[in-house]
Design a protein around this motif. Structure first.
Motif, PDB file in Angstrom:
ATOM      1  N   GLU A   2       0.847  -1.197   0.000  1.00 21.04           N
ATOM      2  CA  GLU A   2       0.000   0.000   0.000  1.00 21.04           C
ATOM      3  C   GLU A   2       0.883   1.247   0.000  1.00 21.04           C
ATOM      4  O   GLU A   2       1.923   1.288   0.657  1.00 21.04           O
ATOM      5  N   ALA A   3       0.415   2.273  -0.695  1.00 18.89           N
ATOM      6  CA  ALA A   3       1.129   3.557  -0.745  1.00 18.89           C
ATOM      7  C   ALA A   3       0.758   4.364   0.492  1.00 18.89           C
ATOM      8  O   ALA A   3      -0.426   4.552   0.788  1.00 18.89           O
ATOM      9  N   VAL A   4       1.766   4.858   1.199  1.00 19.93           N
ATOM     10  CA  VAL A   4       1.533   5.674   2.404  1.00 19.93           C
ATOM     11  C   VAL A   4       2.388   6.936   2.312  1.00 19.93           C
ATOM     12  O   VAL A   4       3.387   6.992   1.581  1.00 19.93           O
ATOM     13  N   LEU A   5       1.969   7.967   3.104  1.00 22.18           N
ATOM     14  CA  LEU A   5       2.700   9.236   3.177  1.00 22.18           C
ATOM     15  C   LEU A   5       3.670   9.179   4.344  1.00 22.18           C
ATOM     16  O   LEU A   5       3.322   8.710   5.437  1.00 22.18           O
ATOM     17  N   THR A   6       4.837   9.700   4.139  1.00 19.46           N
ATOM     18  CA  THR A   6       5.822   9.789   5.212  1.00 19.46           C
ATOM     19  C   THR A   6       6.539  11.127   5.134  1.00 19.46           C
ATOM     20  O   THR A   6       6.600  11.770   4.070  1.00 19.46           O
ATOM     21  N   LEU A   7       7.090  11.568   6.293  1.00 16.06           N
ATOM     22  CA  LEU A   7       7.903  12.781   6.369  1.00 16.06           C
ATOM     23  C   LEU A   7       9.363  12.398   6.468  1.00 16.06           C
ATOM     24  O   LEU A   7       9.713  11.489   7.242  1.00 16.06           O
ATOM     25  N   PRO A   8      10.196  13.035   5.745  1.00  8.19           N
ATOM     26  CA  PRO A   8      11.631  12.767   5.927  1.00  8.19           C
ATOM     27  C   PRO A   8      12.043  13.126   7.345  1.00  8.19           C
ATOM     28  O   PRO A   8      11.419  13.949   8.017  1.00  8.19           O
ATOM     29  N   GLU A   9      13.095  12.516   7.795  1.00  9.08           N
ATOM     30  CA  GLU A   9      13.553  12.729   9.181  1.00  9.08           C
ATOM     31  C   GLU A   9      13.896  14.188   9.466  1.00  9.08           C
ATOM     32  O   GLU A   9      13.565  14.679  10.550  1.00  9.08           O
ATOM     33  N   PRO A  10      14.545  14.939   8.562  1.00 12.62           N
ATOM     34  CA  PRO A  10      14.821  16.355   8.880  1.00 12.62           C
ATOM     35  C   PRO A  10      13.543  17.155   9.132  1.00 12.62           C
ATOM     36  O   PRO A  10      13.492  17.986  10.035  1.00 12.62           O
ATOM     37  N   ALA A  11      12.474  16.888   8.332  1.00 13.18           N
ATOM     38  CA  ALA A  11      11.214  17.611   8.531  1.00 13.18           C
ATOM     39  C   ALA A  11      10.569  17.219   9.834  1.00 13.18           C
ATOM     40  O   ALA A  11      10.047  18.053  10.581  1.00 13.18           O
ATOM     41  N   ALA A  12      10.621  15.901  10.180  1.00 13.93           N
ATOM     42  CA  ALA A  12      10.049  15.462  11.451  1.00 13.93           C
ATOM     43  C   ALA A  12      10.828  16.034  12.615  1.00 13.93           C
ATOM     44  O   ALA A  12      10.263  16.413  13.650  1.00 13.93           O
ATOM     45  N   ALA A  13      12.147  16.172  12.492  1.00 18.76           N
ATOM     46  CA  ALA A  13      12.953  16.769  13.557  1.00 18.76           C
ATOM     47  C   ALA A  13      12.620  18.246  13.741  1.00 18.76           C
ATOM     48  O   ALA A  13      12.652  18.768  14.856  1.00 18.76           O
ATOM     49  N   LEU A  14      12.302  18.906  12.645  1.00 19.03           N
ATOM     50  CA  LEU A  14      11.923  20.324  12.734  1.00 19.03           C
ATOM     51  C   LEU A  14      10.645  20.504  13.527  1.00 19.03           C
ATOM     52  O   LEU A  14      10.498  21.453  14.291  1.00 19.03           O
ATOM     53  N   LEU A  15       9.714  19.573  13.386  1.00 16.47           N
ATOM     54  CA  LEU A  15       8.470  19.666  14.164  1.00 16.47           C
ATOM     55  C   LEU A  15       8.723  19.449  15.649  1.00 16.47           C
ATOM     56  O   LEU A  15       8.005  19.983  16.496  1.00 16.47           O
ATOM     57  N   ARG A  16       9.753  18.643  15.960  1.00 12.89           N
ATOM     58  CA  ARG A  16      10.025  18.350  17.372  1.00 12.89           C
ATOM     59  C   ARG A  16      11.037  19.318  17.990  1.00 12.89           C
ATOM     60  O   ARG A  16      11.396  19.168  19.149  1.00 12.89           O
ATOM     61  N   SER A  17      11.525  20.268  17.208  1.00  9.16           N
ATOM     62  CA  SER A  17      12.599  21.144  17.696  1.00  9.16           C
ATOM     63  C   SER A  17      12.115  22.230  18.650  1.00  9.16           C
ATOM     64  O   SER A  17      12.933  22.831  19.340  1.00  9.16           O
ATOM     65  N   ASP A  18      10.838  22.540  18.673  1.00  8.22           N
ATOM     66  CA  ASP A  18      10.315  23.607  19.537  1.00  8.22           C
ATOM     67  C   ASP A  18      10.198  23.081  20.955  1.00  8.22           C
ATOM     68  O   ASP A  18       9.424  22.159  21.234  1.00  8.22           O
ATOM     69  N   ASP A  19      11.013  23.670  21.872  1.00 13.56           N
ATOM     70  CA  ASP A  19      10.994  23.218  23.257  1.00 13.56           C
ATOM     71  C   ASP A  19      10.034  24.011  24.127  1.00 13.56           C
ATOM     72  O   ASP A  19       9.986  23.814  25.340  1.00 13.56           O
ATOM     73  N   VAL A  20       9.252  24.959  23.553  1.00  9.28           N
ATOM     74  CA  VAL A  20       8.281  25.779  24.313  1.00  9.28           C
ATOM     75  C   VAL A  20       6.867  25.367  23.977  1.00  9.28           C
ATOM     76  O   VAL A  20       6.049  25.088  24.869  1.00  9.28           O
ATOM     77  N   ASP A  21       6.543  25.342  22.689  1.00  8.28           N
ATOM     78  CA  ASP A  21       5.198  25.004  22.252  1.00  8.28           C
ATOM     79  C   ASP A  21       5.168  23.611  21.638  1.00  8.28           C
ATOM     80  O   ASP A  21       6.188  23.101  21.121  1.00  8.28           O
ATOM     81  N   ARG A  22       4.022  22.989  21.669  1.00 13.18           N
ATOM     82  CA  ARG A  22       3.817  21.694  21.009  1.00 13.18           C
ATOM     83  C   ARG A  22       3.274  21.951  19.619  1.00 13.18           C
ATOM     84  O   ARG A  22       2.372  22.783  19.434  1.00 13.18           O
ATOM     85  N   VAL A  23       3.821  21.233  18.643  1.00 12.67           N
ATOM     86  CA  VAL A  23       3.437  21.419  17.243  1.00 12.67           C
ATOM     87  C   VAL A  23       2.715  20.150  16.772  1.00 12.67           C
ATOM     88  O   VAL A  23       3.192  19.028  16.970  1.00 12.67           O
ATOM     89  N   TYR A  24       1.549  20.345  16.141  1.00 10.30           N
ATOM     90  CA  TYR A  24       0.767  19.261  15.558  1.00 10.30           C
ATOM     91  C   TYR A  24       0.798  19.403  14.043  1.00 10.30           C
ATOM     92  O   TYR A  24       0.876  20.534  13.517  1.00 10.30           O
ATOM     93  N   PHE A  25       0.719  18.274  13.338  1.00  8.85           N
ATOM     94  CA  PHE A  25       0.531  18.362  11.883  1.00  8.85           C
ATOM     95  C   PHE A  25      -0.415  17.244  11.460  1.00  8.85           C
ATOM     96  O   PHE A  25      -0.559  16.206  12.130  1.00  8.85           O
TER      97      PHE A  25
END
Length: 486
Positions: A52-75
């Protein structure tokens, strides 16, 4: 001034908070939009072993979402039907509005709540390619508001803290300025309070604030007019006391003479009779003087001047002529009336005080009867003048007349022409002028007509003319008055 300043401060704090929120939201909204576009570009389609075809985020993009240590980021990534393809399922989908579809490629912002925490959400609609095995419809990125709140607080602190220092300084400056500015007013107030009640001299304008100078000038003008009025009243009272003193002194003298005659017993009855006649004349003069003084007071009363009504000048004139007929018969004077006949409504009505106007006509007629010799004539005349918008009242006699040099003097209180040998108070014509001015009328003195001056026993004669302005000129009034004027 201090109360408005204290009220404006909380209003300023509220406006600062609103502005600070707007300022703090702009840069974080721009960052959130860029993050949303970056995620939309970084999404890739992977084919795991299941096939099955699925969507994925490359690791650099996923790390960017987790880089904020003040606010929580959802996507979150949704397909064209609104089904979640990837990301956080707790992020709510936007409400679809058929009337306003979301444009492709444009980031939209909205506020949401996740787990009772406010979140700022950016959504981007993507146009899927026809050959993609996974058709992406919408990409959403949400962020909590902690950084925004911190920036808003910092902005408010930077604005309001200086106000905490400036506001007390401003209050002190305002207090000092007002106390310094009001000090001359306090000095002016003390100068006025120290004045005696009889001191009507002008207020010294030295050291008076420029803003109050017009008020002080107006008060000085009022004091000057009040001083003139009081001086006139004092002069009037002194003249009235002097005029009353003469008949009262004569009354007392004649009473004492009559008492001596009676006490002597068998006195001359004719002497007693003459004394009683003098007493009667003196009391009559005193009563006439008092009545004239009361009439002058009524004419000068401002409160009474405001109580006005419509009245007929024709009726007042004819009633006055009838009242003076016995006195005219006694002096064998022909007293008559000339003017419109019939109903009093045949001439325009005036607006004013009928009692005062009646008193004015009585004084004019009484003055004419006093100075007209026996066998003379006195005529009261009313002439409507619709073209001049006035109603004319005339009292004409064939007496000795008034020299032109004295025609203004006779209107002064207690002035009497020499050589007339006529008893009077000297107030009658002053009352006439006062009442005429109350009714915006004019009084003039002229020589009598030749027909009047040539009457038996006549002299040069005098005619008093009073012109009353008509209140309102209407076609009906003009039509009714024109035949009478002819």
């Amino acid at each position: 001034m201090l109360v408005p300043l204290l009220l404006l401060w909380p209003m300023s704090a509220a406006l600062t908070w609103l502005v600070a929120q707007n300022i703090a939201a702009r840069p974080y909204d721009r960052d959130l939009a860029q993050l949303t576009r970056m995620i939309a570009r970084q999404l890739v389609v992977a084919s795991p072993r299941s096939g099955e075809a699925v969507l994925t985020l490359p690791e650099p993009a996923a790390a960017l979402l987790r880089s904020d240590d003040v606010d929580r980021v959802y996507f979150q990534v949704l397909d064209e039907k609104g089904e979640v393809l990837a990301g956080d399922r707790e992020l709510p989908a936007p409400d679809a509005d058929p009337a306003a579809p979301v444009p492709v490629g444009e980031v939209q912002f909205r506020d949401e709540t996740i787990q009772n925490e406010p979140v700022r959400v950016a959504s981007l609609k993507v146009e899927p390619a026809t050959d993609d095995p996974v058709r992406i419809g919408l990409v959403q990125v949400g962020e909590t508001l902690e950084k925004r709140s911190r920036l808003t607080t910092e902005i408010i602190k930077g604005v309001l803290l200086p106000q905490y220092v400036i506001l007390p300084v401003a209050v002190l400056l305002v207090w000092f300025a007002l106390a310094r500015g009001i000090a001359p007013l306090n000095q002016l107030q003390q100068r006025i309070q120290r004045r005696q009640s009889h001191d009507l001299s002008p207020i010294d304008q030295h050291d008076v604030p420029e803003e109050v100078a017009p008020l002080v000038r107006a008060i000085n003008d009022l004091l000057m007019r009040l001083d003139q009025s009081m001086a006139t009243q004092k002069h009037f009272l002194a003249d009235a006391a002097h005029q009353l003193k003469t008949p009262l002194a004569g009354l007392r003298t004649q009473a004492e003479l009559a008492q001596r005659e009676i006490d002597a017993g068998g006195g001359d009855a004719q002497s007693v009779k003459r004394s009683l006649q003098q007493i009667a004349r003196s009391s009559q003069r005193a009563a006439h003087m008092v009545n004239q003084l009361l009439a002058m007071a009524r004419a000068e009363d401002e409160e009474q001047a405001r109580r006005t009504q419509d009245f007929s000048l024709l009726r007042l004139a004819t009633d006055t002529v009838q009242d003076f007929l016995p006195k005219a018969f006694e002096k064998r004077i022909d007293l008559g009336y000339e003017g419109p006949d019939g109903d009093a409504d045949s001439v325009p009505r005036l607006h004013g005080q009928p009692l005062l106007v009646r008193e004015m006509i009585r004084n004019l007629v009484d003055n004419a009867l006093q100075y007209t010799p026996e066998g003379g004539t006195v005529t009261v005349r009313i002439t409507p003048d619709p073209f001049g918008q006035v109603l004319v009242l005339q009292v004409e006699d064939n007496g000795p007349g008034i020299p032109e040099a004295e025609r203004e003097l006779v209107f002064q209180p207690f002035y009497r022409a020499l050589g007339t040998n006529v008893d009077g108070s000297g107030l009658g014509l002053a009352i006439v002028r006062e009442i005429a001015e109350k009714h915006r009328a004019t009084v003039t003195i002229d020589n009598a007509r030749p027909a009047a001056s040539s009457a038996p026993g006549g002299g040069p004669g005098t005619v008093f003319t009073v012109r009353f302005p008509l209140p309102v000129a209407t076609p009906e009034v003009a039509t009714a008055a024109s035949p009478a004027a002819g």
